[in-house]
Design a protein around this motif. Structure first.
Motif, PDB file in Angstrom:
ATOM      1  N   THR A  26     -29.047   3.209  14.559  1.00 28.23           N
ATOM      2  CA  THR A  26     -29.197   4.526  14.728  1.00 28.23           C
ATOM      3  C   THR A  26     -30.878   4.640  14.674  1.00 28.23           C
ATOM      4  O   THR A  26     -31.595   5.465  15.404  1.00 28.23           O
ATOM      5  N   VAL A  27     -31.346   4.222  13.535  1.00 25.80           N
ATOM      6  CA  VAL A  27     -32.655   4.652  12.987  1.00 25.80           C
ATOM      7  C   VAL A  27     -33.628   3.712  14.255  1.00 25.80           C
ATOM      8  O   VAL A  27     -34.789   4.305  14.467  1.00 25.80           O
ATOM      9  N   SER A  28     -33.080   2.636  14.541  1.00 26.10           N
ATOM     10  CA  SER A  28     -34.000   1.917  15.720  1.00 26.10           C
ATOM     11  C   SER A  28     -34.009   2.499  16.832  1.00 26.10           C
ATOM     12  O   SER A  28     -35.026   2.776  17.591  1.00 26.10           O
ATOM     13  N   ARG A  29     -32.991   3.255  17.323  1.00 19.55           N
ATOM     14  CA  ARG A  29     -32.889   4.067  18.732  1.00 19.55           C
ATOM     15  C   ARG A  29     -33.656   5.273  18.302  1.00 19.55           C
ATOM     16  O   ARG A  29     -34.671   5.555  19.243  1.00 19.55           O
ATOM     17  N   LEU A  30     -33.688   5.931  17.163  1.00 19.52           N
ATOM     18  CA  LEU A  30     -34.759   7.095  17.105  1.00 19.52           C
ATOM     19  C   LEU A  30     -36.088   6.403  16.965  1.00 19.52           C
ATOM     20  O   LEU A  30     -36.991   7.345  17.576  1.00 19.52           O
ATOM     21  N   ALA A  31     -36.323   5.496  16.577  1.00 21.41           N
ATOM     22  CA  ALA A  31     -37.840   4.898  16.349  1.00 21.41           C
ATOM     23  C   ALA A  31     -38.326   4.505  17.839  1.00 21.41           C
ATOM     24  O   ALA A  31     -39.467   5.000  18.176  1.00 21.41           O
ATOM     25  N   ILE A  32     -37.269   4.154  18.506  1.00 22.93           N
ATOM     26  CA  ILE A  32     -37.840   3.899  19.884  1.00 22.93           C
ATOM     27  C   ILE A  32     -38.250   5.293  20.786  1.00 22.93           C
ATOM     28  O   ILE A  32     -39.384   5.428  21.336  1.00 22.93           O
ATOM     29  N   SER A  33     -37.256   6.064  20.460  1.00 25.17           N
ATOM     30  CA  SER A  33     -37.598   7.453  20.910  1.00 25.17           C
ATOM     31  C   SER A  33     -39.055   8.088  20.367  1.00 25.17           C
ATOM     32  O   SER A  33     -39.761   8.627  21.460  1.00 25.17           O
ATOM     33  N   GLU A  34     -39.212   7.977  19.278  1.00 25.66           N
ATOM     34  CA  GLU A  34     -40.530   8.443  18.470  1.00 25.66           C
ATOM     35  C   GLU A  34     -41.718   7.705  19.236  1.00 25.66           C
ATOM     36  O   GLU A  34     -42.835   8.186  19.326  1.00 25.66           O
TER      37      GLU A  34
END
Length: 130
Positions: A117-125
């Motif tokens: 989840t954090v990796s997906r959010l990081a990609i988005s950011e």
């Protein structure tokens, strides 16, 4: 603390020589102080034998948004401890360097759902910053 030693020098010494709890505290305090000259000391501490320290250091590095931390944090995405991987992904999102995109994409398939989840959010950011 000896008078001739600055606060940041003392914390860097603790980061390198204290017990693991003191090393964690030192990493957190270095991040709070925000002295950019301490980034390399934090990067070096990513190799600490204690995962608590690696996790705290990975989180601390994100506060500096220093591109020199990107490659070492990418390596942390492969750490054996999920908390370190999570911390690395979070800090990579704060730094926002596009070199982290492919490694973070791989981390979206991590065995740990929080890391995914954090990796997906990081990609988005990171993509927002591009």
């Amino acid at each position: 603390m000896p008078e001739e030693m600055s606060q940041i020098e003392y914390l860097i010494k603790e980061l390198e020589t204290g017990n693991w709890e003191r090393r964690v505290d030192a990493a957190e305090l270095i991040a709070e102080i925000g002295d950019p000259d301490s980034v390399q000391n934090l990067i070096n501490a990513l190799n600490d034998e204690d995962y608590h320290v690696r996790e705290a250091v990975a989180l601390a590095l994100g506060t500096f948004e220093d591109s020199n931390a990107v490659e070492p944090l990418i390596k942390c995405l492969s750490d054996e401890v999920s908390g370190v991987r999570y911390a690395a992904a979070l800090s990579l999102s704060m730094i926002g360097d596009e070199r982290a995109l492919n490694p973070l994409e791989k981390a979206t398939k991590d065995e740990n759902e929080v890391v995914q989840t954090v990796s997906r959010l990081a990609i988005s950011e990171i993509k927002k910053k591009m």
